[in-house]
Design a protein around this motif. Sequence first.
Motif, PDB file in Angstrom:
ATOM      1  N   ASP A  49       0.833  -1.216   0.000  1.00  0.00           N
ATOM      2  CA  ASP A  49       0.000   0.000   0.000  1.00  0.00           C
ATOM      3  C   ASP A  49       0.866   1.264   0.000  1.00  0.00           C
ATOM      4  OD1 ASP A  49      -2.422  -1.251  -0.031  1.00  0.00           O
ATOM      5  OD2 ASP A  49      -3.170  -0.341   1.817  1.00  0.00           O
ATOM      6  N   ILE A  92      -6.216   0.851  -3.854  1.00  0.00           N
ATOM      7  CA  ILE A  92      -6.083   1.009  -2.402  1.00  0.00           C
ATOM      8  C   ILE A  92      -7.210   1.860  -1.841  1.00  0.00           C
ATOM      9  CG2 ILE A  92      -3.651   0.617  -1.814  1.00  0.00           C
ATOM     10  CD1 ILE A  92      -3.136   3.487  -2.418  1.00  0.00           C
ATOM     11  N   ARG A 399      -0.087  -6.363   1.578  1.00  0.00           N
ATOM     12  CA  ARG A 399      -0.477  -4.958   1.550  1.00  0.00           C
ATOM     13  C   ARG A 399      -0.237  -4.289   2.892  1.00  0.00           C
ATOM     14  NH1 ARG A 399      -5.684  -4.453   1.914  1.00  0.00           N
ATOM     15  NH2 ARG A 399      -5.075  -2.315   2.205  1.00  0.00           N
TER      16      ARG A 399
END
Length: 434
Positions: A49, A92, A399
């Motif tokens: 992320d 995201i 992530r």
Amino acid sequence: MNQYVIHGGHPLFGEITVSGAKNAAVAIIPAALLVDGVCRIENIPQISDVTALLKILEQLGAKIRFLTPSDVEIDCRHITTTQVSQELAHKIRASYYLIGALLGRFGEAEVSMPGGCNFGGVRPIDQHVKGFVAMGAEVHEGDFIFARAKEGRMKGASVYLDVVSVGATMNIMMAAALADGMTTIENAAKEPHIVDLANFLNSMGADIKGAGTDTIRIYGVDKLHSGSYAIIPDQIEAGTYMVAAAATGGEVLIKNVIPKHLEGISAKLRETGTIVQEYEDAVLVKGASTLRKINLKTMPYPGFPTDMQPQFGVLLCLANGTSVITEGIYDNRFKYVNELRKMGAEIQVDGRVAVIEGGRRLSGALVQACDLRAGAAMVIAGMVANGTTEIEDVHYIERGYERFVEKLCALGADIRVDEEQETEQGRDNLVYVG
Ligand code: EPU
């Protein structure tokens, strides 16, 4: 797509160091757009992320320079566009922070929103939009969000949040930092990452008071300046290792934590019989020989965090007796239960309530990581199960957890990463949540 192959039955022992907080980093990186200078941000977690957000900032014209793998300089003096390309932003959840930051600095933003179905239900952003509109923006929502300050600059306003929202609180804070006048957020979220964002902005020259309480006042300033800031440790990463230690019956010292942020998690672990000892910036977790049933309900901070709910779901499968989990934040965060049932768990779900019949021995199976925290929960399940567990869709885990497998293996877990070639089409179809 990569898979994890876990051979269960190895209690975790040793020491582990927690990384910077994901949900603080994914707000602070977009907030760097507000700064007409160079921000040095330390303790950045190395997760996908963060990589995606830094790429987005680069596409907007920011200069990014890593000083160490967890220490980055972001220079937003020469931003060239306020349009965020869809390619990365739709992957995201935190891309919504780009709206508040771009609106705050430039008075306009065009950002695509994450698609797909998160936790099996809709995750609206109406409270973010309500705040922007109160501050003088016009907002058009569709696959893209177009937002523009009608008078070129955001104006201070009073915003009451109808639901306690982490995202809306931080987004409004960003939009207000450079606004004309004072903004008040009532019924604000109080999570540690809210305070972290306020501290970051204040260290760059913003004037934000009350973060960590339910009323936050943001006095708009004309400009934010260069500075450096270190992100707080990740409360949920720490909590995940605490549960992993408890579930495997091991003993782990978890370092680089703020024990105060872990109070809800520590309290519920202690109720299960697990020993949790707090030190200045570490916690020691010792697994109990028998775990007791508990009931828990997720709530906004300082209540028990929803992002720890799936991990506790696994732990309570091992406890003696029947435990009840009530999900107080999301309509549907029990998708992982189907995966746990494949491993022998007995859990009934009715709406926001899961009833867990404990005392079951889990057995290895082929299961999926349904989302980030569900994925972490399946890894814990695999580590306590008899036999071999294979987990698919582990990109979700990567992530939000820095070097997850490496850190767990250093504590004695037996986890192998099977790397498979990712197809372009497969990658495009990913829907990210968080
Ligand atoms: N909500 C609304 N309207 C809004 C915003 C939220 O109705 O405009 C509702 C949501 O549907 C939800 C509740 O309010 O039922 C709380 O949502 P919140 O806005 O607090 O969540 P978020 O900002 O979308 C962040 C974290 C989540 C974490 C929640 C709650 C990020 C990027 N995500 O989401 O993290 O679960 O706060 O603490 O910071 C994770 O890390 O695994 C994760 C999902």
